[in-house]
Design an enzyme around this catalytic site. Structure first.
Site, short mmCIF file in Angstrom:
data_model
loop_
_atom_site.label_atom_id
_atom_site.label_comp_id
_atom_site.label_asym_id
_atom_site.label_seq_id
_atom_site.Cartn_x
_atom_site.Cartn_y
_atom_site.Cartn_z
N LYS A 31 40.16 34.63 43.15
CA LYS A 31 39.88 33.85 44.35
C LYS A 31 39.87 34.78 45.55
O LYS A 31 40.59 35.78 45.50
CB LYS A 31 40.85 32.68 44.53
CG LYS A 31 42.33 32.97 44.31
CD LYS A 31 43.00 34.04 45.13
CE LYS A 31 42.95 33.95 46.61
NZ LYS A 31 43.53 35.17 47.26
N SER B 110 38.06 51.81 36.57
CA SER B 110 38.41 52.13 37.95
C SER B 110 37.30 53.00 38.51
O SER B 110 36.52 53.59 37.76
CB SER B 110 39.74 52.89 37.94
OG SER B 110 40.03 53.37 39.24
N HIS C 177 33.12 40.63 44.57
CA HIS C 177 33.20 39.68 43.44
C HIS C 177 31.81 39.29 42.94
O HIS C 177 31.54 39.25 41.74
CB HIS C 177 33.94 38.40 43.85
CG HIS C 177 35.41 38.59 44.08
ND1 HIS C 177 36.26 37.57 44.38
CD2 HIS C 177 36.20 39.71 44.05
CE1 HIS C 177 37.51 38.02 44.53
NE2 HIS C 177 37.48 39.33 44.35
#
Ligand SMILES: NC(=O)C1=CN([C@@H]2O[C@H](COP(=O)(O)OP(=O)(O)OC[C@H]3O[C@@H](n4cnc5c(N)ncnc54)[C@H](OP(=O)(O)O)[C@@H]3O)[C@@H](O)[C@H]2O)C=CC1
Ligand SMILES: O=C1OC[C@@H](O)[C@H](O)[C@H]1O
Length: 410
Positions: A124, A63, A106
């Site tokens: 996605k 994180s 991403h």
């Protein structure tokens, strides 16, 4: 939204199967997964499926804040917690990295994960532009690593049943399709990543399931966009709150199918005042000799129905929670889309032919389509961050210097 997804999935697990799936004994050489972020979706997509997979151990979470990583790890019995994403990538014990970051991150982190020699499962939408997608698959090829976009719904037996009915031609050829994914107004909180342009928000990126559906179910080619009409987000005109698209997809026999796609992150109330119930995502194919309606094609494990109406108007309702043309005897009726996806991912990494696989070229076709829709709508495609990495350039350089085998043979 992911919270809703998670709530529904957890409810489903509680009602139809063991809430905590049967504890399976882990294989000594189980793959070690690392989670890049403490995203809401992690639980449904990785943590619950991993519990019932003997070859998967969730070994680490990273994180931006170490405290958060530590408390998350404790809550989910994950052995290691890191206070930065790079630290997790530097852990040599991690085999597979799951990227559940906001969409615009991403590309960067999937790339760093590949460069760290990890297999990568990317949420996605895979990236925010098709050039980012191409770059990642090129790199995965070079690094000989498994890389896949997590379009989990495509792994469920019900999706394969619909594909099979269409391919069988028993209803004749498909003439047109509609696919929709809509969320009632105000269901998504104002601070959600989906409302943030810089983080890759917007309806067409978030609800790309509806974009990929016609190509997936028709097993067709990259669509040609006829029209795309965006409803802009009032607080940021660069973002599509909703999108309506007409596109043509060539089916497996190169015949044209007219496909309508609707995505909406804030579907207006009826007459502006009456709140809407949640509408199930639907894929419908109108064929020469009937119609197929697949209700809840995105989360078919929670519930679904496949209604097949023949030319005499007779309707048969099919359900497929296990088996199907691809999985056959593998799977359980309580397996979620994510669990089937994990089964395929592990098989692929282990060099075993998976029952179903989402190829890089399909993801690239999906991202090409998203680019084209955004262009056609006038909003313009997203900017993206493609930059050939040092590593890619080095490997490509080596390949260029390698003697041409044809010339050598001559
Ligand atoms: N397959 C599916 O069914 C679903 C897939 N998704 C996809 O998963 C991804 C995550 O979605 P979701 O779980 O809703 O996301 P969340 O908002 O719950 O989580 C995103 C995480 O990314 C990290 N992060 C890093 N930088 C930022 C930033 N600048 N702002 C906010 N968060 C940041 C945070 O983790 P940390 O603080 O720990 O660093 C945060 O928890 C998206 O790509 C989405 O499309 C979402 C829902 C369902
Ligand atoms: O991937 C997703 O699936 C479920 C949706 O509710 C969510 O917005 C999306 O990110």
């Amino acid at each position: 939204m992911a919270l809703v997804t998670q709530m529904i999935t957890n409810l489903h697990q509680a009602l139809t199967g063991p809430y905590t799936p049967p504890p399976v004994k882990k294989e000594p050489n189980a793959l070690r997964f690392g989670l890049l972020s403490t995203a809401n979706i992690n639980r449904s997509s990785i943590l619950i499926p991993a519990a019932s997979h003997p070859s998967v151990i969730v070994d680490a979470v990273a994180s931006r804040q170490l405290d958060l990583a530590k408390s998350y790890a404790k809550r989910h019995s994950i052995p290691k917690a890191y206070g930065s994403y790079q630290q997790l990538l530097d852990d040599p014990e991690i085999d597979v990295v799951y990227v559940s970051l906001p969409n615009s991150l991403h590309y960067e982190w999937a790339k760093k994960a590949l460069l760290a020699d990890k297999h990568v499962l990317v949420e996605k939408p895979f990236t925010t532009t098709s050039s980012e997608a191409r770059d990642l698959f090129r790199l995965a090829d070079q690094k000989k690593k498994v890389l896949m976009e997590a379009y989990h719904n495509q792994f469920h037996p019900a999706s394969h049943v619909v594909q099979e009915i269409i391919a069988s031609g028993k209803l004749g050829r498909v003439i047109k399709t509609t696919s929709s994914m809509v969320v009632p107004n105000l269901a998504i909180p104002a601070n959600d990543i989906r409302w943030n342009y810089e983080l890759g928000g917007g309806s067409i990126l978030d609800e790309g399931y509806a974009v990929s559906a016609p190509r997936f179910f028709l097993q067709g080619l990259r669509p040609e966009i006829v029209s795309a009409c965006a409803r802009s987000f009032k607080k940021d005109g660069r973002l599509d709150e909703a999108m309506e698209v007409d596109m043509n997809v060539k089916d497996r026999d190169s015949r044209n199918v007219e496909c309508r796609v609707m995505t909406d992150l804030a579907r207006p109330y009826v007459a502006g005042i009456i709140p809407r119930f949640w509408e199930s995502p639907v894929f419908e194919a109108t064929c020469e000799k009937g119609k197929i309606t697949f209700t809840n094609f995105i989360m078919p494990h929670v519930f679904h129905s496949i209604q097949v109406t023949d030319e005499n108007g007779k309707t048969e309702t099919i359900k497929a929670y296990e088996g199907g043309p691809k999985w056959k005897n593998t799977g359980e009726s309580w397996w979620s889309t994510y669990r089937y996806q994990m089964e395929a991912l592990v098989d692929k990494i282990r060099g075993k032919e998976p029952a179903h696989w989402l190829e890089g070229e399909d993801t690239i076709a999906e991202m090409d389509t998203v680019d084209a829709i955004l262009e056609k709508s006038g909003l313009g495609k997203r900017v993206g961050k493609v930059q050939p990495s040092e590593e890619t350039v080095r490997i490509e350089g080596e390949m260029l210097r390698r003697p041409d085998p044809v010339a050598v043979a001559a």
